[in-house]
Design a protein around this motif. Structure first.
Motif, PDB file in Angstrom:
ATOM      1  N   LYS A   1       2.656  56.060 -35.031  1.00  0.00           N
ATOM      2  CA  LYS A   1       3.085  54.669 -34.942  1.00  0.00           C
ATOM      3  C   LYS A   1       4.601  54.542 -34.936  1.00  0.00           C
ATOM      4  CE  LYS A   1      -0.927  52.169 -36.734  1.00  0.00           C
ATOM      5  NZ  LYS A   1      -1.071  51.316 -35.549  1.00  0.00           N
TER       6      LYS A   1
ATOM      7  N   ILE B   1       4.523  46.489 -32.615  1.00  0.00           N
ATOM      8  CA  ILE B   1       4.180  47.694 -33.371  1.00  0.00           C
ATOM      9  C   ILE B   1       4.684  47.573 -34.797  1.00  0.00           C
ATOM     10  CG2 ILE B   1       4.543  50.192 -33.562  1.00  0.00           C
ATOM     11  CD1 ILE B   1       4.777  50.234 -30.476  1.00  0.00           C
TER      12      ILE B   1
ATOM     13  N   MET C   1       2.865  47.550 -38.765  1.00  0.00           N
ATOM     14  CA  MET C   1       3.268  48.455 -39.841  1.00  0.00           C
ATOM     15  C   MET C   1       3.909  47.731 -41.020  1.00  0.00           C
ATOM     16  SD  MET C   1       4.863  51.836 -37.964  1.00  0.00           S
ATOM     17  CE  MET C   1       6.231  50.985 -37.153  1.00  0.00           C
TER      18      MET C   1
ATOM     19  N   CYS D   1      -3.444  48.431 -41.163  1.00  0.00           N
ATOM     20  CA  CYS D   1      -2.497  48.960 -40.163  1.00  0.00           C
ATOM     21  C   CYS D   1      -3.213  49.900 -39.198  1.00  0.00           C
ATOM     22  CB  CYS D   1      -1.372  49.687 -40.874  1.00  0.00           C
ATOM     23  SG  CYS D   1      -0.231  50.542 -39.777  1.00  0.00           S
ATOM     24  N   GLN D   2      -4.113  50.707 -39.701  1.00  0.00           N
ATOM     25  CA  GLN D   2      -4.843  51.648 -38.850  1.00  0.00           C
ATOM     26  C   GLN D   2      -5.778  50.924 -37.892  1.00  0.00           C
ATOM     27  OE1 GLN D   2      -2.648  53.983 -39.732  1.00  0.00           O
ATOM     28  NE2 GLN D   2      -4.282  55.448 -39.329  1.00  0.00           N
TER      29      GLN D   2
END
Length: 291
Positions: free
Chosen positions: A214, A233, A237, A289-290
């Protein structure tokens, strides 16, 4: 030398007996290389430099050097509480084959800015073949690498840049705007997008231990010109970054690395393991987040 890309601030894995786990360290390095990182920073704050014995430091330097070889830039932490100790640490780091060093102000001594400048100049004069990255992390050293020191060193041919970890974005902007000869590297993980907008090309990154793909994707997207994509992105995160920055950073990075599949053990005392409640909260933002 150009500071560029994602440079993981490596965790130091410990096995069940509390010893440095070099096999796990090698696996972490290979995983991060496969994800596209540009290099590594061993023996920093995230790597619990302060809690390691000198022999352990030498062995970690050897493992990182052997595994990485020429596949990435290596910048090793070499720090201590006084100039004599730092010179000893630099010497053994140079003996291990490193030429790029990350050096913070001596902790506990609380040098003045003139004394801090003399400290850095002594290191540069004593070791004419090394490059230095200044490390400003006043929450840990209680001493800031002030603008007078930066002004004196920013055109030195072997002072490559500064890892700015103060959390003060205005200071980072001032460095990026006024001292063009000094490369600005992000050291405040929750401000990475802002750093890149203001001229940083690298991120010395604790969260790269947790999700290297990431953070590499963020860097590549931003430098490819897609600022909005990089923002998206970072948005995914950011809850993890905010959790990390809220306290117990080292323990949380190590727990995140465990969630990513590596048994790295707990941080060494005096740091205590996360509570179950803290683990639950971190796991919640990690899994989101995943997703």
């Amino acid at each position: 030398m150009k500071l560029n890309g994602i440079l993981p601030a490596l965790v130091t894995p410990f096995n069940a007996a509390g010893k440095v786990d070099h096999d796990t360290l090698a696996s972490i390095l290979e995983t991060q290389l496969a994800a596209g990182v540009s290099g590594f920073v061993p023996l920093g704050s995230t790597g619990e430099y302060y809690a390691l014995a000198n022999d352990e430091r030498r062995q970690i330097l050897a493992t990182v050097k052997e595994v990485v070889g020429g596949r990435g830039t290596l910048i090793a932490g070499a720090n201590g509480s006084c100039t004599r100790e730092v010179l000893e640490q630099v010497s053994q780091t140079v003996d291990a084959g490193y030429t790029n060093l990350l050096i913070a102000p001596p902790y506990y001594a609380l040098p003045s800015q003139a004394e801090l400048l003399a400290h850095y100049q002594t290191i540069l004069d004593t070791f004419p073949d090394i490059n230095v990255v200044l490390y400003n992390y006043p929450i840990r050293t209680n001493v800031e690498v002030g603008m007078d020191v930066i002004a004196a060193l920013h055109e030195h041919p072997r002072v490559l840049g500064i890892k700015e970890s103060s959390g003060n974005l205005l200071r980072a902007i001032e460095i990026g705007e006024q001292y063009k000869g000094l490369q600005l590297s992000c050291g405040s993980d929750d401000q990475a997008l802002d750093f890149y907008l203001w001229g940083a090309d690298s991120w010395i990154c604790g969260p790269a231990n947790i999700f290297p793909e990431k953070v590499v994707a963020f860097h590549r997207t931003f430098t490819g010109g897609d600022i909005r994509g990089a923002q998206e992105i970072m948005r995914t995160m950011f809850p993890v970054m905010a959790n990390l920055e809220s306290g117990k950073f080292v323990q949380k990075v190590k727990y995140g690395t465990e969630l990513a599949g590596f048994k790295v053990g707990n941080a060494r005392a005096p740091l205590l393991p996360l509570t179950e409640e803290e683990k639950v909260e971190f796991r919640r933002v990690f899994e989101a987040c995943q997703g």
